[in-house]
Design a protein around this motif. Structure first.
Motif, mmCIF file in Angstrom:
data_model
loop_
_atom_site.group_PDB
_atom_site.id
_atom_site.type_symbol
_atom_site.label_atom_id
_atom_site.label_comp_id
_atom_site.label_asym_id
_atom_site.label_seq_id
_atom_site.Cartn_x
_atom_site.Cartn_y
_atom_site.Cartn_z
ATOM 1 N N PHE A 53 0.866 -1.176 0.000
ATOM 2 C CA PHE A 53 0.000 0.000 0.000
ATOM 3 C C PHE A 53 0.905 1.229 0.000
ATOM 4 O O PHE A 53 1.420 1.630 1.041
ATOM 5 N N SER A 54 1.099 1.823 -1.159
ATOM 6 C CA SER A 54 2.022 2.954 -1.251
ATOM 7 C C SER A 54 1.442 4.213 -0.628
ATOM 8 O O SER A 54 2.191 5.037 -0.096
ATOM 9 N N TRP A 55 0.135 4.379 -0.712
ATOM 10 C CA TRP A 55 -0.513 5.543 -0.126
ATOM 11 C C TRP A 55 -1.535 5.075 0.911
ATOM 12 O O TRP A 55 -1.499 3.943 1.355
ATOM 13 N N ASP A 56 -2.431 5.970 1.261
ATOM 14 C CA ASP A 56 -3.385 5.657 2.327
ATOM 15 C C ASP A 56 -4.243 4.452 1.950
ATOM 16 O O ASP A 56 -4.702 4.325 0.807
ATOM 17 N N ALA A 57 -4.472 3.614 2.950
ATOM 18 C CA ALA A 57 -5.340 2.437 2.782
ATOM 19 C C ALA A 57 -6.450 2.523 3.817
ATOM 20 O O ALA A 57 -6.177 2.567 5.024
ATOM 21 N N SER A 58 -7.686 2.537 3.329
ATOM 22 C CA SER A 58 -8.825 2.673 4.236
ATOM 23 C C SER A 58 -9.667 1.398 4.215
ATOM 24 O O SER A 58 -10.129 0.969 3.152
ATOM 25 N N PHE A 59 -9.844 0.835 5.421
ATOM 26 C CA PHE A 59 -10.736 -0.314 5.611
ATOM 27 C C PHE A 59 -11.828 0.043 6.625
ATOM 28 O O PHE A 59 -12.333 -0.822 7.334
ATOM 29 N N GLU A 60 -12.193 1.294 6.682
ATOM 30 C CA GLU A 60 -13.161 1.746 7.681
ATOM 31 C C GLU A 60 -14.510 1.064 7.489
ATOM 32 O O GLU A 60 -15.042 1.012 6.379
ATOM 33 N N GLY A 61 -15.041 0.548 8.601
ATOM 34 C CA GLY A 61 -16.357 -0.071 8.570
ATOM 35 C C GLY A 61 -16.426 -1.394 7.843
ATOM 36 O O GLY A 61 -17.525 -1.898 7.583
ATOM 37 N N VAL A 62 -15.297 -1.983 7.524
ATOM 38 C CA VAL A 62 -15.285 -3.275 6.829
ATOM 39 C C VAL A 62 -15.651 -4.384 7.804
ATOM 40 O O VAL A 62 -15.287 -4.342 8.987
ATOM 41 N N ARG A 63 -16.341 -5.392 7.302
ATOM 42 C CA ARG A 63 -16.715 -6.549 8.117
ATOM 43 C C ARG A 63 -16.010 -7.782 7.554
ATOM 44 O O ARG A 63 -16.256 -8.188 6.418
ATOM 45 N N PHE A 64 -15.137 -8.356 8.376
ATOM 46 C CA PHE A 64 -14.457 -9.599 8.028
ATOM 47 C C PHE A 64 -15.146 -10.733 8.786
ATOM 48 O O PHE A 64 -14.885 -10.949 9.976
ATOM 49 N N SER A 65 -16.045 -11.449 8.111
ATOM 50 C CA SER A 65 -16.804 -12.509 8.772
ATOM 51 C C SER A 65 -15.983 -13.773 8.983
ATOM 52 O O SER A 65 -16.378 -14.643 9.757
ATOM 53 N N ASN A 66 -14.879 -13.876 8.307
ATOM 54 C CA ASN A 66 -14.031 -15.051 8.425
ATOM 55 C C ASN A 66 -12.611 -14.591 8.701
ATOM 56 O O ASN A 66 -12.367 -13.431 9.007
ATOM 57 N N ALA A 67 -11.667 -15.486 8.579
ATOM 58 C CA ALA A 67 -10.277 -15.145 8.844
ATOM 59 C C ALA A 67 -9.766 -14.153 7.807
ATOM 60 O O ALA A 67 -10.143 -14.197 6.636
ATOM 61 N N VAL A 68 -8.891 -13.249 8.257
ATOM 62 C CA VAL A 68 -8.270 -12.285 7.364
ATOM 63 C C VAL A 68 -6.778 -12.239 7.680
ATOM 64 O O VAL A 68 -6.367 -12.269 8.852
ATOM 65 N N HIS A 69 -5.961 -12.195 6.623
ATOM 66 C CA HIS A 69 -4.505 -12.243 6.795
ATOM 67 C C HIS A 69 -3.871 -11.078 6.029
ATOM 68 O O HIS A 69 -4.044 -10.954 4.815
#
Length: 476
Positions: free
Chosen positions: A330-346
């Protein structure tokens, strides 16, 4: 006299029998002779007239019954013959209709084959105008014959997969009438046919939509490609290059969708994207900004080793299956605001060169950031965790200094204790910095969160009290 009577009875019975066998024999006229010749002379038959009249009545009834039987048999036979004839006519009519329908189908299939062959031949012409006519001929054929739609889409995709231009360039001057520009106009027409008939939204008439289509554009070079609102069975864009904008907003793929090794030269829009099957974005290169707001990934999604050269926004997206961002840059800003990870995330091995926002993120399964690098701010405000604790072993938060979250929290607490003993400002500043980062990395609801927040509050209170009591005094 008795013998004469017996003879007369015998003759009467014989005449009665003969009269019943002969249809139309008038028994009255025949028997009413008055006298009969016998071996002894003439005998008066007046005494036998009564019995003869009774025989006549019985004979008339039998004749009438036979006539009725014959008439009934005749009517029944006529009706049967009529029914049989009618059935024969119906069978002949159906046979004729079937033969006519088969002939019509054969003629239609021959016509479709001829139109298809002509359109494909036009598409292979050396003249751009003829190729353009071939594109529109294929579109009309697919619109009129639903069974040919997948075949026509396959032909258009094969045409778009053919080599064209120099890979990685984005210079397409408007109104260019050279061979390059003319070929571009043909390709844009083929892309418009796909975008027009693959859209399932309310803006397009239902009759124009081609359902259950599989799109294979692997290795294609696409210019200003737009599949917004489309619905596909499967989509394959592996190794494709997108010159100009690439719009997939609202696209719904009921099966697998692959964007592996794709190259996006300009902005890419995936807002509202929905992929029910396996979503593949591994090693994709996004040279410009990317938006994936409100997307839904229902199965496994892979972004391994993808490169985001500009801002990327996954805000409000939902990952129902496992999600992998292994080694992503991610060279610049990375936004995951309000994301829902219902399973495993790596996010193991991911590099965040600018701000990484995970505010209000819901981690429903395991979350791993092992070996990740956060060169600037990592925001985890109001993030919730219902699965296993976030794995942040050997996370690089201070430009190369690899530390563990537990070590970071312990460092802050140790510097806070040292400040309480020495009163030196550097100890307090280090304590606040370490504790702040530890709190940010600690998900909401964690058992360690309360203690780390308390330590940070004590540190902030200490600096406030120090300032208020020694306002203007230089710290040692």
């Amino acid at each position: 006299m008795a013998g004469s009577t017996a003879v007369i009875d015998a003759w009467g019975a014989l005449l009665t029998l003969r009269s019943t066998r002969a249809v139309g024999f008038d028994a009255h006229d025949t028997l009413d002779l008055g006298l009969w010749r016998t071996r002894r002379g003439y005998a008066n038959l007046d005494g036998c007239k009564g019995r003869v009249r009774k025989a006549k009545v019985r004979m008339t009834e039998q004749i009438r019954l036979w006539v009725e039987v014959i008439l009934a048999l005749g009517v029944t036979t006529g009706v049967g013959v009529a029914i049989y004839g009618l059935r024969l006519l119906v069978r002949r009519q159906r046979f004729s209709e079937r033969i006519a329908e088969e002939n019509r189908i054969d003629a239609t299939e021959r016509r479709v084959t001829e139109l298809y062959a002509t359109a494909v031949e036009q598409l292979g012409s050396e003249k751009p105008a003829v190729r353009l006519a071939g594109v529109y001929a294929l579109e009309r054929l697919a619109q009129d014959v639903p069974g040919m739609r997948q075949v026509v889409v396959n032909v258009l995709c094969a045409y778009l997969r053919m080599p064209y231009g120099e890979a990685g360039t984005s210079d397409f001057p408007a109104g260019d009438m050279s061979a390059h520009g003319q070929e571009l106009s043909v390709r844009l027409a083929a892309q418009r046919v796909l975008s027009t008939h693959l859209r399932a939204d309310v803006d397009v008439q239902a009759a124009m939509f081609w359902p259950e289509i599989t799109l294979d554009l692997a290795g294609a070079r696409l210019v200003d490609f737009d599949l917004s609102g489309s619905e596909l069975r499967r989509a394959n864009f592996t190794d494709a290059s997108f010159i100009g904008f690439a719009r997939f907003a609202g696209m719904y793929v009921t099966g697998e969708a692959s964007f592996e090794n794709c190259n996006f030269v300009n902005d890419a829009y995936f807002d509202g994207l929905r992929i029910a099957g396996h979503a593949k974005f591994s090693r994709a290169n996004f040279a410009s900004a990317v938006t994936v707001r409100g997307a839904k990934f229902e199965s496994l999604s892979e972004f391994d080793e993808a490169n985001f050269a500009q801002n990327v926004d996954f805000s409000g997206s939902r990952f129902d299956g496992a999600a992998r961002f292994l080694g992503v840059n991610f060279s610049w800003d990375a936004s995951f605001e309000g994301v829902r990870f219902s399973n495993a995330v790596h996010f193991d091995g991911a590099v965040f060169n600018r701000d990484a926002s995970f505010e209000r993120v819901a981690f429903m399964g395991d979350a791993s950031f092992r070996g990740s690098v956060f060169k600037e701010n990592l925001l985890l405000t109001s993030a919730t965790l219902t699965g296993a604790p976030i794995a942040l072993q050997r996370v690089d938060l201070l430009e190369g200094e690899e530390i563990d979250l537990e070590e970071l929290a312990e460092t802050g607490a140790r510097q806070l204790r040292r400040y309480s003993e020495t009163g030196l400002r550097p100890n307090l500043v280090q304590a606040i910095d370490a504790l702040r980062r530890a709190v940010e990395l600690t998900p909401s609801g964690s058992v360690e969160q309360a203690g780390r927040l308390s330590n940070l509050g004590i540190a902030l209170r200490g600096i406030w009290m120090r300032r208020s009591t020694r306002c203007g005094e230089r710290w040692s």
